[in-house]
Design a protein around this motif. Structure first.
Motif, PDB file in Angstrom:
ATOM      1  N   ASP A  15       0.829  -1.209   0.000  1.00  0.00           N
ATOM      2  CA  ASP A  15       0.000   0.000   0.000  1.00  0.00           C
ATOM      3  C   ASP A  15       0.863   1.259   0.000  1.00  0.00           C
ATOM      4  N   VAL A  16       1.941   1.227   0.766  1.00  0.00           N
ATOM      5  CA  VAL A  16       2.847   2.382   0.827  1.00  0.00           C
ATOM      6  C   VAL A  16       3.509   2.614  -0.522  1.00  0.00           C
ATOM      7  N   GLU A  17       3.892   1.528  -1.196  1.00  0.00           N
ATOM      8  CA  GLU A  17       4.523   1.661  -2.514  1.00  0.00           C
ATOM      9  C   GLU A  17       3.569   2.345  -3.502  1.00  0.00           C
ATOM     10  N   VAL A  18       2.303   1.934  -3.475  1.00  0.00           N
ATOM     11  CA  VAL A  18       1.299   2.547  -4.352  1.00  0.00           C
ATOM     12  C   VAL A  18       1.123   4.019  -3.997  1.00  0.00           C
ATOM     13  N   ALA A  19       1.026   4.306  -2.697  1.00  0.00           N
ATOM     14  CA  ALA A  19       0.807   5.688  -2.256  1.00  0.00           C
ATOM     15  C   ALA A  19       2.009   6.575  -2.587  1.00  0.00           C
ATOM     16  N   LEU A  20       3.221   6.064  -2.394  1.00  0.00           N
ATOM     17  CA  LEU A  20       4.412   6.845  -2.732  1.00  0.00           C
ATOM     18  C   LEU A  20       4.410   7.212  -4.213  1.00  0.00           C
ATOM     19  N   ASN A  21       4.083   6.246  -5.040  1.00  0.00           N
ATOM     20  CA  ASN A  21       4.023   6.498  -6.480  1.00  0.00           C
ATOM     21  C   ASN A  21       2.981   7.562  -6.805  1.00  0.00           C
ATOM     22  N   GLN A  22       1.881   7.534  -6.057  1.00  0.00           N
ATOM     23  CA  GLN A  22       0.806   8.510  -6.258  1.00  0.00           C
ATOM     24  C   GLN A  22       1.222   9.908  -5.805  1.00  0.00           C
ATOM     25  N   TYR A  23       1.941   9.994  -4.695  1.00  0.00           N
ATOM     26  CA  TYR A  23       2.273  11.288  -4.099  1.00  0.00           C
ATOM     27  C   TYR A  23       3.535  11.920  -4.685  1.00  0.00           C
ATOM     28  N   LEU A  24       4.328  11.145  -5.415  1.00  0.00           N
ATOM     29  CA  LEU A  24       5.489  11.731  -6.084  1.00  0.00           C
ATOM     30  C   LEU A  24       5.052  12.475  -7.343  1.00  0.00           C
ATOM     31  N   PRO A  25       5.785  13.506  -7.741  1.00  0.00           N
ATOM     32  CA  PRO A  25       5.457  14.183  -9.008  1.00  0.00           C
ATOM     33  C   PRO A  25       5.579  13.209 -10.176  1.00  0.00           C
ATOM     34  N   SER A  26       4.731  13.363 -11.175  1.00  0.00           N
ATOM     35  CA  SER A  26       4.777  12.496 -12.347  1.00  0.00           C
ATOM     36  C   SER A  26       6.102  12.644 -13.087  1.00  0.00           C
ATOM     37  N   THR A  27       6.633  11.512 -13.539  1.00  0.00           N
ATOM     38  CA  THR A  27       7.865  11.552 -14.321  1.00  0.00           C
ATOM     39  C   THR A  27       7.632  12.129 -15.716  1.00  0.00           C
ATOM     40  N   GLN A  28       6.358  12.373 -16.051  1.00  0.00           N
ATOM     41  CA  GLN A  28       6.031  13.005 -17.328  1.00  0.00           C
ATOM     42  C   GLN A  28       5.957  14.527 -17.196  1.00  0.00           C
ATOM     43  N   THR A  29       6.132  15.028 -15.977  1.00  0.00           N
ATOM     44  CA  THR A  29       6.049  16.467 -15.716  1.00  0.00           C
ATOM     45  C   THR A  29       7.447  17.079 -15.712  1.00  0.00           C
ATOM     46  N   VAL A  30       7.571  18.250 -16.311  1.00  0.00           N
ATOM     47  CA  VAL A  30       8.850  18.969 -16.320  1.00  0.00           C
ATOM     48  C   VAL A  30       9.217  19.407 -14.899  1.00  0.00           C
ATOM     49  N   PRO A  31      10.494  19.215 -14.472  1.00  0.00           N
ATOM     50  CA  PRO A  31      11.635  18.602 -15.175  1.00  0.00           C
ATOM     51  C   PRO A  31      11.620  17.081 -15.038  1.00  0.00           C
ATOM     52  N   GLU A  32      11.441  16.399 -16.147  1.00  0.00           N
ATOM     53  CA  GLU A  32      11.254  14.953 -16.137  1.00  0.00           C
ATOM     54  C   GLU A  32      12.435  14.208 -15.504  1.00  0.00           C
ATOM     55  N   ASN A  33      13.660  14.654 -15.780  1.00  0.00           N
ATOM     56  CA  ASN A  33      14.822  13.952 -15.258  1.00  0.00           C
ATOM     57  C   ASN A  33      14.885  13.999 -13.735  1.00  0.00           C
ATOM     58  N   LEU A  34      14.557  15.141 -13.149  1.00  0.00           N
ATOM     59  CA  LEU A  34      14.541  15.262 -11.697  1.00  0.00           C
ATOM     60  C   LEU A  34      13.458  14.373 -11.099  1.00  0.00           C
ATOM     61  N   HIS A  35      12.278  14.394 -11.692  1.00  0.00           N
ATOM     62  CA  HIS A  35      11.171  13.584 -11.170  1.00  0.00           C
ATOM     63  C   HIS A  35      11.457  12.092 -11.322  1.00  0.00           C
ATOM     64  N   GLU A  36      12.129  11.719 -12.398  1.00  0.00           N
ATOM     65  CA  GLU A  36      12.531  10.326 -12.570  1.00  0.00           C
ATOM     66  C   GLU A  36      13.531   9.921 -11.487  1.00  0.00           C
ATOM     67  N   ALA A  37      14.473  10.793 -11.189  1.00  0.00           N
ATOM     68  CA  ALA A  37      15.476  10.499 -10.168  1.00  0.00           C
ATOM     69  C   ALA A  37      14.851  10.441  -8.776  1.00  0.00           C
ATOM     70  N   MET A  38      13.853  11.272  -8.523  1.00  0.00           N
ATOM     71  CA  MET A  38      13.138  11.203  -7.243  1.00  0.00           C
ATOM     72  C   MET A  38      12.462   9.848  -7.080  1.00  0.00           C
ATOM     73  N   ALA A  39      11.804   9.394  -8.137  1.00  0.00           N
ATOM     74  CA  ALA A  39      11.147   8.084  -8.089  1.00  0.00           C
ATOM     75  C   ALA A  39      12.183   6.967  -7.911  1.00  0.00           C
ATOM     76  N   TYR A  40      13.312   7.090  -8.578  1.00  0.00           N
ATOM     77  CA  TYR A  40      14.393   6.108  -8.455  1.00  0.00           C
ATOM     78  C   TYR A  40      14.860   6.008  -7.002  1.00  0.00           C
ATOM     79  N   ALA A  41      14.938   7.138  -6.327  1.00  0.00           N
ATOM     80  CA  ALA A  41      15.427   7.168  -4.943  1.00  0.00           C
ATOM     81  C   ALA A  41      14.432   6.571  -3.960  1.00  0.00           C
ATOM     82  N   VAL A  42      13.147   6.671  -4.261  1.00  0.00           N
ATOM     83  CA  VAL A  42      12.112   6.328  -3.282  1.00  0.00           C
ATOM     84  C   VAL A  42      11.491   4.955  -3.526  1.00  0.00           C
TER      85      VAL A  42
END
Length: 295
Positions: A15-42
Motif C-alpha cells: 500500500d505504501v509503494e502505491v501511495a508513494l508512487n501517487q504522491y510523487l510528481p509524475s515523471t512526465q512532468t517537467v523537469p522529467e529527469n529530476l522527477h525520474e530520479a526522485m522516483a528512483y530514490a524512493v
C-alpha cells in the motif's frame, strides 16, 4: 514472525509503494529527469520500517487511513532524501544503496543534491494536504520538521561527520544516534499516534520510551550487520564504517556486547508498551523485526 504480522506487513508495504508512487510528481512532468530520479530514490526498495511504524501506531489509536498514508509517505520521503545526501561524496561517498547504484552514481551529483532537496519539500506537501483539520495537521508538520532538522536527523549527521576518527564515549555515541536515526523513528511512531487522538502525557511517555529503545536498537543492529554481513545481503557497501574509521557500537563494545545491548533494548521496547495491551502487538512485532533483521 507470526503469519498475521507477516501478512499485515506485506500488505502495508504494498500500500505504501502505491501511495508513494501517487504522491510523487509524475515523471512526465517537467523537469522529467529530476522527477525520474526522485522516483528512483524512493520506489522499489527499502524495508519501509518508518511507514510500518506509522501504521502500527495509528492502528493503536484508530487514526484514519488517508492521514496515515500521507504521514507514512512523508516520513519515508524524508528518510529517502537523507539517504541520497548521505551517500554523496561530500558525506559518506557510497556507490550502492538498496541493492542498486546510489542516485549520484546513477545520475550525477547535482541531480542527487536536488533530489534530496525536492523530496524534503515533497514530504511536507504530502502531509499538509491531508484531509484533516489544521489543529491536527500542524503539530504533525512541526514534529516532522523538528525530527528532520538540526536538533534531529541533520544534527545527528553533523555529529557523525565530525566524529570520524574520534574516540566517543558510549553516551556520546548514543546522543549521535538518538538524533541521526532515532529522531525520525520516534517521529514515525508519534505521527501515527497523533493521527488518531490527543495523546495523554502517559501515552506520550510510553511511546517515547518505546521509540528511544527501537531507535538505538536499530543503529546497534546496523553496526553489527556492517561488521558481519556482506554487501549483497545488506544492499549497501559492507564494512564501510570500519574502513572510514567511524565510531560504532561494535568498535566501542565489541560484537557480543553489541548483540546483548540490542536484545536488552528490544526488551525495553516491549516493556514500554505494557499499558497498551494486545492492541500494540504490531509495535511489539516491529521491535522484534528491527532487532532480528539480517539486512
Amino acid at each position: 514472525m507470526n503469519i498475521s504480522f507477516r501478512n499485515w506487513m506485506k500488505e502495508t508495504q504494498a500500500d505504501v509503494e502505491v501511495a508513494l508512487n501517487q504522491y510523487l510528481p509524475s515523471t512526465q512532468t517537467v523537469p522529467e529527469n529530476l522527477h525520474e530520479a526522485m522516483a528512483y530514490a524512493v520506489l522499489d526498495g527499502g524495508k519501509r520500517v518508518r511507514p510500518l511504524l506509522v501504521f502500527a501506531a495509528g492502528k493503536l489509536f484508530d487514526a484514519p487511513q488517508e492521514l496515515l498514508s500521507r504521514a507514512a509517505c512523508a516520513v519515508e520521503m524524508i528518510h529517502a532524501y537523507s539517504l541520497v545526501h548521505d551517500d554523496m561524496p561530500c558525506m559518506d561517498d557510497d556507490a550502492l544503496r538498496r541493492g542498486k547504484p546510489t542516485v549520484h552514481k546513477q545520475y550525477n551529483e547535482a541531480t542527487a543534491l536536488l533530489v534530496g532537496d525536492a523530496l524534503q519539500a515533497q514530504a511536507f506537501i504530502v502531509l499538509s494536504n491531508a484531509k484533516a483539520s489544521a489543529d491536527r495537521i500542524l503539530p504533525m508538520l512541526q514534529l516532522l520538521a523538528q525530527a528532520s532538522g538540526s536538533i534531529g536527523m541533520c544534527g545527528g549527521q553533523a555529529i557523525d561527520l565530525a566524529s570520524v576518527g574520534q574516540a566517543l564515549t558510549l553516551s556520546e555515541l548514543e546522543q549521535m544516534h538518538r538524533l541521526k536515526t532515532g529522531a525520525l523513528l520516534r517521529a514515525s511512531v508519534l505521527l501515527g499516534a497523533m493521527g488518531g487522538k490527543l495523546l495523554s502525557p502517559d501515552e506520550i511517555q510510553a511511546l517515547d520510551s518505546y521509540s528511544s529503545a527501537i531507535g538505538l536498537a536499530f543503529q546497534v543492529v546496523d553496526d553489527v550487520l556492517d561488521a558481519t554481513a556482506d554487501s549483497a545481503t545488506l544492499g549497501k557497501t559492507a564494512g564501510k564504517d570500519a574502513a572510514d574509521n567511524k565510531p560504532t557500537y561494535v568498535s566501542l563494545l565489541g560484537l557480543d556486547a553489541s548483540r546483548q545491548l540490542a536484545a536488552q533494548l528490544c526488551s525495553d521496547a516491549h516493556q514500554a508498551l505494557s499499558q497498551f495491551g494486545e492492541s500494540a502487538q504490531h509495535l511489539h512485532d516491529l521491535a522484534d523485526l528491527i532487532v532480528q533483521r539480517k539486512a
